[in-house]
Scaffold this motif. Structure first.
Motif, PDB file in Angstrom:
ATOM      1  N   HIS A 127      11.840  -6.294   6.147  1.00 58.69           N
ATOM      2  CA  HIS A 127      10.318  -6.146   5.806  1.00 58.69           C
ATOM      3  C   HIS A 127       9.983  -7.579   4.612  1.00 58.69           C
ATOM      4  O   HIS A 127       9.115  -8.255   4.748  1.00 58.69           O
ATOM      5  N   ARG A 130       9.263 -10.422   6.818  1.00 59.66           N
ATOM      6  CA  ARG A 130       8.150 -10.646   7.577  1.00 59.66           C
ATOM      7  C   ARG A 130       7.090 -11.084   6.506  1.00 59.66           C
ATOM      8  O   ARG A 130       6.242 -11.884   6.782  1.00 59.66           O
ATOM      9  N   ASP A 408      -5.711  -8.271  -3.391  1.00 56.04           N
ATOM     10  CA  ASP A 408      -4.549  -7.368  -3.677  1.00 56.04           C
ATOM     11  C   ASP A 408      -3.211  -7.949  -3.789  1.00 56.04           C
ATOM     12  O   ASP A 408      -2.702  -8.080  -2.489  1.00 56.04           O
ATOM     13  N   GLY A 411       0.555  -7.014  -2.460  1.00 56.29           N
ATOM     14  CA  GLY A 411       0.661  -7.333  -0.810  1.00 56.29           C
ATOM     15  C   GLY A 411       1.423  -6.077  -0.393  1.00 56.29           C
ATOM     16  O   GLY A 411       1.118  -4.934  -1.025  1.00 56.29           O
ATOM     17  N   ALA A 412       2.317  -6.298   0.430  1.00 55.08           N
ATOM     18  CA  ALA A 412       2.602  -4.896   1.253  1.00 55.08           C
ATOM     19  C   ALA A 412       3.896  -4.295   0.721  1.00 55.08           C
ATOM     20  O   ALA A 412       4.932  -4.592   0.842  1.00 55.08           O
ATOM     21  N   ALA A 414       4.634  -1.576  -0.006  1.00 52.62           N
ATOM     22  CA  ALA A 414       5.097  -0.251   0.425  1.00 52.62           C
ATOM     23  C   ALA A 414       5.916  -0.593   1.556  1.00 52.62           C
ATOM     24  O   ALA A 414       5.807  -1.478   2.295  1.00 52.62           O
ATOM     25  N   ALA A 416       7.725   0.990   4.792  1.00 54.54           N
ATOM     26  CA  ALA A 416       7.457   2.235   5.635  1.00 54.54           C
ATOM     27  C   ALA A 416       8.363   2.225   6.898  1.00 54.54           C
ATOM     28  O   ALA A 416       9.482   1.647   6.957  1.00 54.54           O
ATOM     29  N   HIS A 417       7.847   2.833   7.732  1.00 59.10           N
ATOM     30  CA  HIS A 417       8.145   3.082   9.267  1.00 59.10           C
ATOM     31  C   HIS A 417       9.786   4.124   9.497  1.00 59.10           C
ATOM     32  O   HIS A 417      10.412   4.555   8.255  1.00 59.10           O
TER      33      HIS A 417
ATOM     34  N   MET B 713      -7.583   3.126   0.638  1.00 57.93           N
ATOM     35  CA  MET B 713      -6.741   2.425   1.398  1.00 57.93           C
ATOM     36  C   MET B 713      -5.664   3.068   1.993  1.00 57.93           C
ATOM     37  O   MET B 713      -5.157   4.057   1.318  1.00 57.93           O
ATOM     38  N   ILE B 866       2.271   0.881  12.273  1.00 55.24           N
ATOM     39  CA  ILE B 866       3.334   1.121  10.920  1.00 55.24           C
ATOM     40  C   ILE B 866       2.839   0.978   9.620  1.00 55.24           C
ATOM     41  O   ILE B 866       2.372  -0.296   9.280  1.00 55.24           O
ATOM     42  N   VAL B 867       2.705   2.061   8.871  1.00 55.92           N
ATOM     43  CA  VAL B 867       2.138   1.963   7.510  1.00 55.92           C
ATOM     44  C   VAL B 867       3.305   0.782   6.792  1.00 55.92           C
ATOM     45  O   VAL B 867       4.376   0.866   6.801  1.00 55.92           O
ATOM     46  N   GLY B 868       2.501  -0.287   6.102  1.00 55.18           N
ATOM     47  CA  GLY B 868       3.636  -1.381   5.551  1.00 55.18           C
ATOM     48  C   GLY B 868       3.622  -2.485   6.258  1.00 55.18           C
ATOM     49  O   GLY B 868       4.071  -3.579   5.832  1.00 55.18           O
ATOM     50  N   GLN B 869       3.439  -2.423   7.555  1.00 54.71           N
ATOM     51  CA  GLN B 869       3.409  -3.503   8.503  1.00 54.71           C
ATOM     52  C   GLN B 869       1.758  -3.805   9.029  1.00 54.71           C
ATOM     53  O   GLN B 869       1.803  -4.986   8.799  1.00 54.71           O
ATOM     54  N   THR B 871      -0.281  -2.415   7.621  1.00 62.26           N
ATOM     55  CA  THR B 871      -1.211  -2.295   6.523  1.00 62.26           C
ATOM     56  C   THR B 871      -0.481  -2.727   5.444  1.00 62.26           C
ATOM     57  O   THR B 871       0.979  -2.918   5.414  1.00 62.26           O
ATOM     58  N   ASP B 872      -1.100  -2.993   4.277  1.00 63.40           N
ATOM     59  CA  ASP B 872      -0.616  -3.878   3.087  1.00 63.40           C
ATOM     60  C   ASP B 872      -1.337  -3.199   1.862  1.00 63.40           C
ATOM     61  O   ASP B 872      -1.203  -4.080   0.930  1.00 63.40           O
ATOM     62  N   GLY B 873      -1.899  -2.230   1.942  1.00 63.35           N
ATOM     63  CA  GLY B 873      -2.704  -1.754   0.725  1.00 63.35           C
ATOM     64  C   GLY B 873      -4.288  -2.261   0.531  1.00 63.35           C
ATOM     65  O   GLY B 873      -4.605  -1.943  -0.397  1.00 63.35           O
ATOM     66  N   SER B 874      -4.502  -3.168   1.470  1.00 61.86           N
ATOM     67  CA  SER B 874      -5.792  -3.544   1.530  1.00 61.86           C
ATOM     68  C   SER B 874      -6.630  -3.292   2.930  1.00 61.86           C
ATOM     69  O   SER B 874      -7.590  -4.042   3.182  1.00 61.86           O
ATOM     70  N   LYS B 909     -10.958  -7.751   7.764  1.00 59.73           N
ATOM     71  CA  LYS B 909      -9.924  -7.982   9.003  1.00 59.73           C
ATOM     72  C   LYS B 909      -9.798  -6.511   9.742  1.00 59.73           C
ATOM     73  O   LYS B 909      -9.565  -5.548   9.143  1.00 59.73           O
TER      74      LYS B 909
END
Lengths: 417, 1003, 97
Positions: A127, A130, A408, A411-412, A414, A416-417, B713, B866-869, B871-874, B909
């Motif tokens: 993660h 990426r 923000d 960034g990401a 979180a 997850a998956h 979000m 996939i949440v976090g991929q 998505t990024d909180g925005s 986006k």
């Protein structure tokens, strides 16, 4: 400038036993009124005053400070400078700051020891990798230097790092901004103070603000411990007390003030040249010119104006450092201190007009304010002088919390998956 | 002759245990009970180090934690340590130490050239130069960095271990001198649980250095011994020698560092090197003593110049006589005591130089009676001797102490003892946020108002006489026990002792010399950092007036000793210059730690694999033995892919993906978060936290849900199943399991207490095995005889209960691959058995275990996020094109935020698919997208690639991306501009690449 | 490290707790009737008080229940703890500038 610093002035003054150096800045009593009053003589406030004078010809300026100049977060941070931010708005603002940093010692005629020894951000899982790639690509297209380092390259760039890191958080790669580095924090405040003073700015220390004078929605001045100071425009730049000052002016901010701590080791001969940051294990480290390892820790999670951190945060940070650098386990902590960081929900600053006409605020830099110092002062000076933001800070208004256009920089976060 | 320096008898050393050690490569002898410093002095060595900036030869100044000069490199790699204070290092057999920060040797150090150039190197010189040419700063800096630093960091991984422990007590007493012991005795006699911490290896504090003191008519150390016996016998008392109480946090929480094995010759293997004590004390007694101040006079830094009290310690505690002919320089009565000790030890007292006009006080009178030469209203105005002081110049001084009024006179000597008064050790008191007040009579800052449950006693509280120390200590012990509910009824008689302090004194912060300050010689204030009085004056001249500015500009007090000897002198000098009183100048902040503390103890055992827990599923051992490679997802370690033979990652993943679509894949999905939801309002809770409606979900059916933060979000997603009327099972993403549970609990408890819902995390109670592919149903049917699996009986998004391979199971028909899939939940302890049974039975379908990477490809083919991929909180549901799951009618967390002005902008986006022009080319994840590739940056970016894979089922690469206004741009082309300068052109498509109708899924 | 008294479990170390920020911010009943500015005020604006602050804590590694506390954000003294849904005790404000 009244007296230039150089090797020649140093030699000349050595002849007279250094007894005749001029004052770096005056300590005047406040006048009864100014064009602009800046509240807060940290790096950002002093830079704002300096650029008001230099870029906008506004020299009837006072910077008022409750304590001593540079005594807040300017003198408490871990001095990292970089501009490799993800979002366009941030990258452009911080990059503008970085370009100013690159000429700052010469510009101020004060050696701020800006040293571009490189800033490395480590990735410890897929993660991270990426996200790193996303940021590196965005940086490059924004004109910000940024490159990917493989684990081998990480090791070459910073030999003391343990790539296996105990096996728990192995280093899978890193981003590197070679133009990033560190600067001498106090010198930044002092350099701006001296340069602003030379352009006629009054810096008034030991002068707490007690209130604002507002008439029919417009700022008229500042009530201080040294009396009322009239002003056409007032800028608030008081990291750690933004909400308190905004409260005095009658509005609220989306800001939470949290304790942030940092620490240094005893000084040792050079052992780590660059800045190393790891988000996953919450640690960043560099070595100062004096030889101390300078280590940034995390925040305590509760509102705190105490300028001190708690032990669990120190434990967590040093465990992370010991993991990435097992040979530092025998090093010793020399000094541990805290500051107050004003954080915004989107981890981006506010450089903005306010509900009070003629009153401007610059706050919410969280843990990242130092690196922005020149750029922050530059755009804030513009915002005050022109009564509208510069394109570089147009996205950082208070209105974004209403429209939802947040920047923000978490960034990401979180996974997850 | 070494013997000359060691007295034939006395001291608290063990003469039966001689110890060999090496310093700077030469062998020496000392005794058990010595510190490195006392052993060096016993061998006639004064020169042990070089100063930071000017590389001046420096000797041992003190006998404790305040030592600025005698800091050495100890041990060899990997156990080497820099900057160790020789004054606190207990001697052990075979100790190896060397001087640091000098080359080639401490005797001859080329860096000493800096001393010759010192006029060019005043405080802050580096701020004024090295600016031209600007590109050269980094070159200058390289040399500055090499020149700075003191010792050397270890060069290899630390092989030792560290430990941490928590402790609670009624009364924590810091310092085991007379006050601390009296406090511990009193508190423990009332029954309180007491911890007594002492930084030294021996308890007794100042009494170890004062053989003439008596308590209750007996030698004071007898009283100490009795006290230690009594405390040692009390099971409620813990004695912690070698323990540095270094930090005082909020709510009476203190951190202490214990040296566990360093002083031992044989180090028991299981014991840690050091231990961090984290103590929560109901009450704290600080009996931390005081540190003597040196006088700031011209060239006050030569080896052989030391503190008067330190000398008494070397003489009386270590039986060392580090000189033959001494000059004593003082502003108070206390140093006369040292002079008397010297005389008794056979050292010639060449002169007592006293700044005061008419000395009085107990020791002065005794010294006078003993016929010691006393020069009143005199000052030392200069010293001589490069590597050891050999002469001082003394001269009369004016009544105000500011000027020299007569010619100087040289006095030969090999020792100068200086005493400028005492600084109570108020560090911990100040760290606790207690306020300090200036005591003019005693010339020191004292504890004023405590901020916590803190009592100060003894010298740290201004009690410098022994009787006062004992009295304050006992009173503090009683006072501390009381609020902890231990009334001290029998504190014992107050021990009787004499009560002489070091007063009277006169306070002269800067001793004048015959030349203006800075013109000749140096008045050192901070010896380690080479900060002189002239530097302080320079800072003031330049307008640095706040004591914090002065400290930072000159670096005074910022060395490894943190200014324990120098800070108050610096404040005094600044106050004099500014015409202020000392308290008006103020003190700089006392920051933890009191003395430096090893990083390792903060980590303790939390190193290597134990830094953070690793979570493994019940099936982990199978993955390991079948060659899986793993990736970290949060704390979980999940199978990433299972390479066979010499397969590359790409080959393995392609095979796994293909197998799922072609026949049958099996995935360990146990890491998915699982929350058991019960209660009559469970559906209402789901309605409020998910974007879609839940009221009509039937028992036995599952539904996908999207959870938002109140900011609109996307926060998490997952499938929730209705197991019974009031019973649901929610699944979350692996990484968000804990935060989703917290999120739900928070809303339930703080906003919706009226809802009757109970949440339980059951993530680890179940193992989840996911079967996916055309043969999934066929295989599962072979393993169950009580679950009807037909599409009619168990349709997509249905659940059934029964047994699988004889194991009680819930079978969910839900799919993250787009194939007909079954997720089988069994009690965790059966997870491995289930997996093995399925794999064995599935051999005929070439069942293929697949990891997270193949899972990502499979779901991307279907356009699942996939949440976090993705998505990024925005990212909002609308950005993802998931309007279909957002209820228009009900309220839910985050709904209002979706209606803000920015959310409706067409250029937000949005999630799209991307197909590269060259189907064989795979876009890198994280690639940024542009409409037009420019020759050089900046280039406006319109989006980025979130996921990208080679799809074996489609025979080409696919990617998901977030692109500005992307939904309206299907069919248009854009470009990925890559870091290596390459450009990849691609076409915007919808995000679903395979089976958009879902036939495979439902089949 | 703070010593926090959980109303249900008694005094426990800070590391057992999670922080929940300002207390007594009620979620609006009808968000869709609010202006963007009103919504932003609910969502983002903080009192962030320097002085006595009413805040929420969760005993996350204990009883997992939320409660309120009144804490001085300068001295870090915890002046009171009280249950969710109850009114804060009357406390004198503390003025720090």
């Amino acid at each position: 400038m009244k007296s230039r610093y150089s090797i020649f002035s140093l030699l000349r003054n050595a002849l007279s036993y250094h007894e005749h150096w001029p004052q770096a800045w005056r300590s005047p009593e406040p006048k009864s009124s100014y064009d602009v009053v800046i509240v807060g003589a940290g790096g950002h406030g002093l830079a704002t005053a300096y650029y008001l004078a230099k870029e906008h010809g506004i020299t009837d300026v006072a910077v008022i400070e409750r304590g001593w100049l540079g005594g807040g977060n300017t003198g408490r941070n871990t001095t990292i400078v970089r501009s490799n931010y993800l979002w366009d708005e941030s990258a452009q603002l911080y990059e503008h700051a970085l370009k100013l940093w690159e000429g700052l010692s010469r510009e101020l005629n004060y050696n701020v020891m800006f040293s571009q020894r490189g800033v490395m951000n480590l990735a410890h899982n897929q993660h991270d990798l990426r996200e790193l790639s996303r940021r590196i690509n965005a940086n490059r297209l924004n004109g910000v230097d940024s490159e990917f380092l493989s684990p081998d390259q990480v090791k070459r760039f910073c030999p003391v790092i343990d790539l296996r890191a105990g096996g728990r958080y192995p280093v899978l790669g890193a981003s590197l901004q070679r133009r990033g580095g560190t600067a001498r924090h106090d010198a930044v405040a002092w350099g701006y103070a001296r340069a602003a003073d030379a352009r006629g700015v009054d810096i008034i220390q030991q002068c707490p603000v007690q209130g604002f004078k507002v008439e029919s929605g417009r700022i008229r001045g500042v009530e201080t411990a040294k009396g009322t100071i009239e002003a056409r425009k007032v800028g608030i730049v008081v990291a750690g007390h933004s909400s308190v000052l905004a409260g005095m002016a009658g509005f609220r901010l989306p800001v939470t003030s949290l304790p942030l701590q940092a620490l240094v080791s005893e000084p040792v001969k050079p052992v780590i040249d660059c800045v190393v940051m790891s988000g996953a294990v919450h640690a960043y480290i560099s070595q100062s010119d004096k030889g101390e390892l300078v280590i940034g820790a995390g925040v305590d999670k509760y509102v705190g104006y105490g300028q001190r951190g708690s032990l669990p945060v120190t434990e967590e940070t040093l465990a992370a450092i010991c993991e990435l650098f097992p040979l530092f386990r025998r090093m010793r902590m020399l000094r541990n201190w805290g500051g107050i960081v004003d954080t915004c929900p989107d981890a981006s600053p506010i450089i903005s007009k306010t509900p009070v006409e003629g009153l401007y605020i610059n706050c919410g830099w969280g843990t990242g304010g130092f690196k922005a110092t020149p750029g922050s002062g530059w755009v804030f000076a513009h915002t005050i002088a022109k009564d509208e933001p510069h394109p570089l800070n147009a996205g950082f208004g208070l209105d974004r919390f209403t429209s939802g256009y947040l920047i923000d920089e978490h960034g990401a976060a979180a996974v997850a998956h | 002759m070494a013997k000359d320096f060691r007295l034939p008898e006395g001291g608290h050393i063990d003469r039966d245990r001689p110890l060999g050690f090496r310093f700077n490569g030469r062998a020496y002898k000392g005794f058990a009970g010595d510190t490195l410093a006392s052993a060096l002095l016993a061998n006639g060595l004064h020169l042990v180090g070089r100063s930071f900036k000017y590389h001046r030869p420096r000797g041992i100044v003190s006998a404790g934690p305040e030592e600025p000069n005698a800091i050495v490199q100890v041990g060899l790699d990997p156990r080497t340590e820099p900057n160790i204070r020789a004054t606190q290092l207990e001697l052990v057999e075979g100790l190896i130490a060397r001087s640091q920060h000098c080359w080639p040797s401490v005797e001859f150090d080329v860096g000493a050239i800096n001393d010759k150039l010192s006029r060019l190197l005043p405080a802050g010189f580096y701020y004024k130069t090295f600016m031209w040419p600007s590109a050269f700063w980094m070159k200058y800096e390289h040399f500055i960095r090499q020149a700075a630093g003191l010792g050397k960091a270890p060069g290899a991984r630390d092989p030792d271990s560290y430990d941490k422990t928590n402790a609670h007590c009624d009364v924590l007493v810091v310092g085991a001198g007379p006050a601390g012991l009296a406090a511990a005795l009193a508190a423990s006699r009332g029954g309180a649980r007491v911890i007594l911490a002492e930084q030294d290896g021996q308890m007794g504090g100042s009494l170890l250095s004062q053989p003439h003191e008596t308590i209750d008519g007996k030698p004071a150390l007898d009283w100490v011994a009795d006290a230690l016996i009594e405390l040692g016998r009390n099971p409620e008392v813990r004695l912690l020698p070698r323990t540095n109480a270094f930090a005082y946090y909020d709510h009476n929480y203190l951190a202490m560092a214990e040296r566990v094995t360093e002083h031992l010759e044989e180090k028991p293997g299981k014991l840690p090197r050091q231990r961090l004590w984290k103590v929560r004390a109901k009450q704290v007694v600080l009996a931390t003593g005081a540190i003597e101040r040196p006088l700031v006079f011209c060239d006050n830094d030569r080896p052989g110049i030391m503190l008067a009290g330190a000398y008494q310690t070397y003489l009386n505690r270590y039986a060392v006589r580090p000189g033959q002919r001494a000059v004593i320089f003082t502003n108070n009565d206390g140093a006369y005591g040292a002079a008397l000790d010297l005389q008794r030890a056979g050292v010639t007292v060449a002169a007592i130089v006293d700044l005061r006009a008419s000395p009085d006080g107990r020791f002065s009178e005794q010294a006078e009676a003993a016929g010691l030469p006393i020069l009143t209203e005199h000052a030392i105005i200069g010293t001589q001797g490069t590597k050891r002081v050999n002469q001082v110049t003394v001269a009369p001084v004016s009544a105000d102490g500011r000027e020299i009024t007569g010619p100087g006179e040289a006095i030969a000597c090999d020792l100068v003892l200086s005493s400028g008064g005492w600084n109570p050790t108020v560090h911990l008191f100040s760290q606790s946020k207690g306020s300090l007040a200036w005591d003019e009579r005693q010339g020191c800052f004292l504890p004023d108002r405590p901020a916590q449950a803190t009592h100060a006693a003894g010298a740290c509280n201004g009690a410098f006489g022994l009787a006062s120390c004992l009295r304050q200590g006992q009173a503090a012990g009683i006072a501390a026990a009381a609020p902890a509910d231990f009334e001290v009824k029998e504190a014992g008689e107050l021990p009787q002792a004499s009560d002489h302090d070091f007063l009277p004194a006169r306070w002269t912060w800067l001793v004048p010399s015959d030349k203006p300050l800075g013109r000749r010689g140096k008045h050192f204030v901070d010896q380690q950092n080479d900060v002189t009085a002239a530097d302080l004056k320079l800072a003031l001249t330049e307008g640095y007036r706040s004591i914090e500015h002065i400290k930072r500009y000159t670096t005074t007090g910022m060395g490894t000793d943190q200014g324990k000897t120098g800070n108050v002198n610096a404040i005094g000098i600044v106050a004099d210059e500014l015409g202020l009183r000392l308290p008006e100048v103020g003190v700089t902040t006392f920051r933890p730690p009191y003395t430096p503390v090893t990083f390792g103890i903060f980590a303790g055992r939390d190193v290597d694999d134990l830094l953070d827990p690793i979570r493994k599923t019940p099936i982990h051992s199978w993955h390991e033995s079948n060659g899986a490679l793993f990736e970290d997802v949060g704390q979980w370690r999940r199978p990433w892919y299972y390479p066979r033979g010499s397969e590359s990652q790409h080959e393995a993943v392609q095979r796994e993906v293909w197998a799922c679509r072609d026949s049958l894949g099996i995935l360990d999905a146990s890491t998915l978060g699982k929350i058991d939801i019960k209660g009559k309002d469970a559906a209402e809770l789901l309605n409020r936290v998910y974007t879609n409606a839940w009221s009509k979900l039937e028992v036995g059916r599952c539904r996908y849900g999207l959870m938002l933060g109140e900011d609109g979000m996307v926060m998490d997603d997952g499938v929730t199943t209705r197991l019974g009327d009031d019973h649901y099972l929610m699944t979350t993403t692996t990484g968000n399991a804990a935060s989703v549970l917290s999120h739900l609990e928070e809303w339930l408890q703080t906003e919706w207490p009226e809802l009757e819902v109970f949440l339980t995390s059951v993530t680890e109670q179940f193992a989840t095995v996911s079967l996916s592919g055309p043969n999934a149903r066929r295989l599962l049917a072979e393993l169950t005889n009580n679950i009807e699996l037909s599409a009619g009986a168990l349709p997509h998004m249905g659940v059934a209960q029964g047994t699988v391979a004889g194991i009680p199971a819930r079978v969910f028909r839900i799919s993250f691959t787009g194939e007909c899939s079954f997720e089988i939940n069994v009690p965790a302890s059966y997870g491995l058995a289930l997996w093995q049974a399925i794999v064995t039975a599935g051999e005929k379908y070439r069942i293929t275990p697949y990891g997270t990477e193949a899972m990502h490809v499979l779901r991307a083919e279907k356009g699942y996020i996939i949440v976090g991929q993705e998505t990024d909180g925005s990212v909002t549901p609308l950005d993802l094109g998931m309007d279909w799951i957002v209820s228009k009618t009900k309220d839910f967390i985050g709904k209002r935020s979706l209606n803000r002005s920015d959310m409706a902008k067409p250029d937000r986006k949005q999630l799209v698919g991307l197909l590269t022009e060259d189907p064989a080319e795979v876009l890198p994840e994280g690639a940024q997208l542009v409409d037009e590739v420019l020759a050089r940056p900046p280039m406006p970016m319109i989006g980025h690639v979130t996921s990208s894979y080679m799809s074996p089922n489609l025979g080409r690469s696919i990617a998901l991306a977030l692109v500005k206004g992307g939904r309206a741009r299907h069919g248009e082309r854009l470009h990925a501009s890559l870091a290596d300068g390459k450009t990849i052109t691609c076409e915007i498509t919808g995000p679903v690449f395979l089976d958009p109708e879902g036939e495979r899924l439902r089949g | 490290m703070l010593l926090i008294t959980c109303p249900h479990c008694g005094p426990r170390e800070e590391t057992e707790f999670s922080y929940g920020g300002e207390a007594h911010i009620e979620r609006p009943r009808q968000p869709d009737r609010m202006s963007d500015a009103e919504w932003a005020d609910y969502l983002f604006m903080k009192s962030n008080t320097k002085g006595v602050f009413l805040e929420r804590w969760l005993h996350s590694h204990g009883c997992r229940r939320w409660f309120n506390a009144a804490r001085d954000t300068v001295t870090y003294e915890i002046l009171a703890v009280y249950e969710i849904g109850t009114k804060p005790p009357a406390l004198d404000p503390r003025d720090y500038v």
